[in-house]
Motif scaffolding. Sequence first.
Motif, mmCIF file in Angstrom:
data_model
loop_
_atom_site.group_PDB
_atom_site.id
_atom_site.type_symbol
_atom_site.label_atom_id
_atom_site.label_comp_id
_atom_site.label_asym_id
_atom_site.label_seq_id
_atom_site.Cartn_x
_atom_site.Cartn_y
_atom_site.Cartn_z
ATOM 1 N N PRO A 75 0.826 -1.125 -0.138
ATOM 2 C CA PRO A 75 -0.021 -0.064 0.048
ATOM 3 C C PRO A 75 0.883 1.303 0.105
ATOM 4 O O PRO A 75 1.525 1.563 0.692
ATOM 5 N N PHE A 76 0.783 2.102 -1.091
ATOM 6 C CA PHE A 76 1.472 3.120 -1.151
ATOM 7 C C PHE A 76 1.657 4.241 -0.068
ATOM 8 O O PHE A 76 2.658 4.617 0.494
ATOM 9 N N LEU A 77 0.667 4.678 0.548
ATOM 10 C CA LEU A 77 0.749 5.943 1.518
ATOM 11 C C LEU A 77 1.222 5.129 2.876
ATOM 12 O O LEU A 77 2.002 5.587 3.664
ATOM 13 N N ARG A 78 0.664 3.890 3.109
ATOM 14 C CA ARG A 78 1.274 3.254 4.353
ATOM 15 C C ARG A 78 2.742 3.129 4.361
ATOM 16 O O ARG A 78 3.511 3.439 5.150
ATOM 17 N N ASN A 79 3.460 2.559 3.022
ATOM 18 C CA ASN A 79 4.766 2.506 2.945
ATOM 19 C C ASN A 79 5.539 3.742 3.132
ATOM 20 O O ASN A 79 6.564 3.855 3.646
ATOM 21 N N ALA A 80 4.873 4.785 2.321
ATOM 22 C CA ALA A 80 5.687 6.005 2.334
ATOM 23 C C ALA A 80 5.476 6.619 3.795
ATOM 24 O O ALA A 80 6.587 7.331 4.356
ATOM 25 N N GLU A 81 4.359 6.510 4.434
ATOM 26 C CA GLU A 81 4.682 6.671 6.145
ATOM 27 C C GLU A 81 5.654 6.017 6.981
ATOM 28 O O GLU A 81 6.407 6.917 7.611
ATOM 29 N N LEU A 82 5.802 4.827 6.544
ATOM 30 C CA LEU A 82 6.946 4.051 7.100
ATOM 31 C C LEU A 82 8.452 4.649 6.685
ATOM 32 O O LEU A 82 9.202 5.040 7.775
ATOM 33 N N ALA A 83 8.397 4.914 5.403
ATOM 34 C CA ALA A 83 9.645 5.658 5.051
ATOM 35 C C ALA A 83 9.946 6.930 5.798
ATOM 36 O O ALA A 83 11.002 7.250 6.193
ATOM 37 N N ILE A 84 8.894 7.565 5.894
ATOM 38 C CA ILE A 84 9.175 8.974 6.633
ATOM 39 C C ILE A 84 9.582 8.811 8.147
ATOM 40 O O ILE A 84 10.378 9.531 8.740
ATOM 41 N N LEU A 85 8.996 7.712 8.743
ATOM 42 C CA LEU A 85 9.123 7.407 10.159
ATOM 43 C C LEU A 85 10.582 7.091 10.149
ATOM 44 O O LEU A 85 11.289 7.528 11.250
ATOM 45 N N GLN A 86 11.287 6.283 9.119
ATOM 46 C CA GLN A 86 12.779 6.272 9.155
ATOM 47 C C GLN A 86 13.442 7.555 9.219
ATOM 48 O O GLN A 86 14.279 7.809 9.702
ATOM 49 N N THR A 87 13.186 8.530 8.382
ATOM 50 C CA THR A 87 13.832 9.808 8.232
ATOM 51 C C THR A 87 13.862 10.584 9.761
ATOM 52 O O THR A 87 14.763 11.317 10.085
ATOM 53 N N LYS A 88 12.630 10.116 10.517
ATOM 54 C CA LYS A 88 12.727 10.935 11.752
ATOM 55 C C LYS A 88 13.739 10.560 12.618
ATOM 56 O O LYS A 88 13.923 10.851 13.880
#
Length: 683
Positions: free
Chosen positions: A410-423
């Motif tokens: 799922p695109f949005l969920r995966n992108a949110e996980l990627a953002i969590l990695q940047t944090k």
Amino acid sequence: MINKFDFRLFTIICSFFVVLYLSFDFKSRLDRFNNNYYDMTQNINELRLNWHQHLNILKQSIIFLRFSNDNIVEHLKHTNLHIKDLDNKKELKDNFPIVYKDFSQFENEYTLVTENTYSFLMINAKIKNSLFILERNLRDLGKYEKIYGEKYIQILTRFMSAKNNFNEDNNISKEIYEYFENTKSIDPMYELNFVHIKVLYEELPKFKILFNTIEHSKLDDIIDEMFIDLDKESNKLKASMQNLFLIILTAYIFFFLLIVYYSIKIKNDTYKIVDLEKQKQKTLRTDKLTGLLNRNAFYEDSKSINDFSVILIDITDFSDINSIAGYKGGDYILNSLCEIFKRVKKFDINKKKIYRVNADCFAIVVETKDKFYLNSMALEIITQIENSLFIYEELELPVYIQAGISQEEPFLRNAELAILQTKNSFDKVSFYTSELNNKKHSIENINMLKKVKEALKNNKIRPFFQPLVDLKTKNIVKYEALVRLIDDEGKAIAPFFFLELTKKSKLYPKITKLVIEKSIEFIKKENLGVSINISYQDIKDKSTLYFISSILEINRDISHFITFELLESEQIENYDEVFKFIDLIKSYGCKLAIDDFGSGYSNFTHIFNMNPDILKLDGSLIKDITTNKNSENIVKAMIMLAKESGIQTVAEFVDSLEVDEYITKLGIDFGQGYFYSPAKDIL
């Protein structure tokens, strides 16, 4: 031939454009007024800043052998150039004539300060020269008689402490002076020493009088008068412009309503129905605030697009913006970002579909799998946003962005996980990979960060307060705020387990701000001072500095109760930033404490240039002071140094009556430790 109805409408439209022209003219005049007012305010502030910097430089130069007087001369030249430049600003003179009368007084007073400063430099140079020669001759102490040598050292000791304790006690007593005068003929070296001792004896009283004359100049009073007169003159201009604005606004609204009336009157009912239908369809797919496509539109469109990627743009700590500027300020930021999206032309972003998928998140659908292209696009957008200036109702709002990129459902969920990695890092952009779910330590860090984030929301991160005791009276005189995390079982977790981890995320500034807010709440409740720990990372963070400045401005009446504790360590990269921070807090009456003094790294030169009010002696020296002679000697030396410089001392880690009695006997001012009380959740 124009009929009656057409002529009336034509007249109304023409009148409306006349009012519109007057509105633009008013806007131009208002901008000029605001610019002139801002320019005048900045110039007056710069006069005050230059004057205070001048005093600080003079204080730093007092009998400081390696201080260059060129700094003082250059600062005088810089200030005089600024005065000359301000004197040549005709538009400001025309708008603020009364302020410029005050400015003329300032020029005259500063001329006297300049003359006195050059006299100050001459006397200071003479004292430094004699002190330097006397200090150099100290190497031949063995050649002098014992009583001569003791009195010789007494003179030097008094003068070496003059920088931080500038009063008459530093001067040579008449009795000692006459002793050296009577012994000068014993030996040529004695006679040479007396020449320089005589300089110290005669010049220091003049030096002090001259410095006091400079220090008590009328410049601050004149600057205050300039601000008062500036407000008076600007208020008059504001009142006249406000009246003009009300007239224009009334006319504008009147003509606008007339035009709307005639526009509505001539609309065709068919067009109304068509417009309503279009609006209905648009509402289902459009974000009401920004006009972008919404989350529903994203899910619909993603079904019909093949081989695409999603760049998710997230505004870091958007809730802070809402807290500072309100929801209207947050809406302003969201709309401003939409305008920036339209201006990013490098990657033809106008042809990509942009969606607002969350309160503070935007998704960009890009029909490519090229990671380099996607990363470059995300970085370009972030750069454009973070380099932009966002000002809402005179507040400059900091906006920081992180981006996550997903290439699979799922695109949005995966992108949110990627953002969590940047944090959890300092990266601005991160791609989603399956490894994000397989790294145990990352999960643990994420879980801890989540715990910290939840604790912040639920008021489970809060300061505990440990008292500082006056060792003479044994009364509590102030407290230190020590941050704790309260877990689900109600247990207080020490900062060792979470604080360093948060420093790698955006949560750390929130914790600092929370501790400051709660400490101020404590001060208002208990009417006692509080020490707040501050790090170099806090000083470097612009949003934290802005917060500190704002909250001190709001709480000027109690800011003198606040002490900021700074750990002086090798992590400090730029002492100029530290000195600016110290100037900021001291301008509000706050105190500065140096934490863990004597821990091994302490750079004494930097520390005393910081002009601290308090030195907190390292706990490792205090805890075994009754059994370790080296610790005792080091502490005694630090106490003597602090007292000579007029600085108070605090002993940490006091854990027994024996240690309490011992440090009291040594003359330490305050004690802190479990012997008196552990840190408690007093609020």
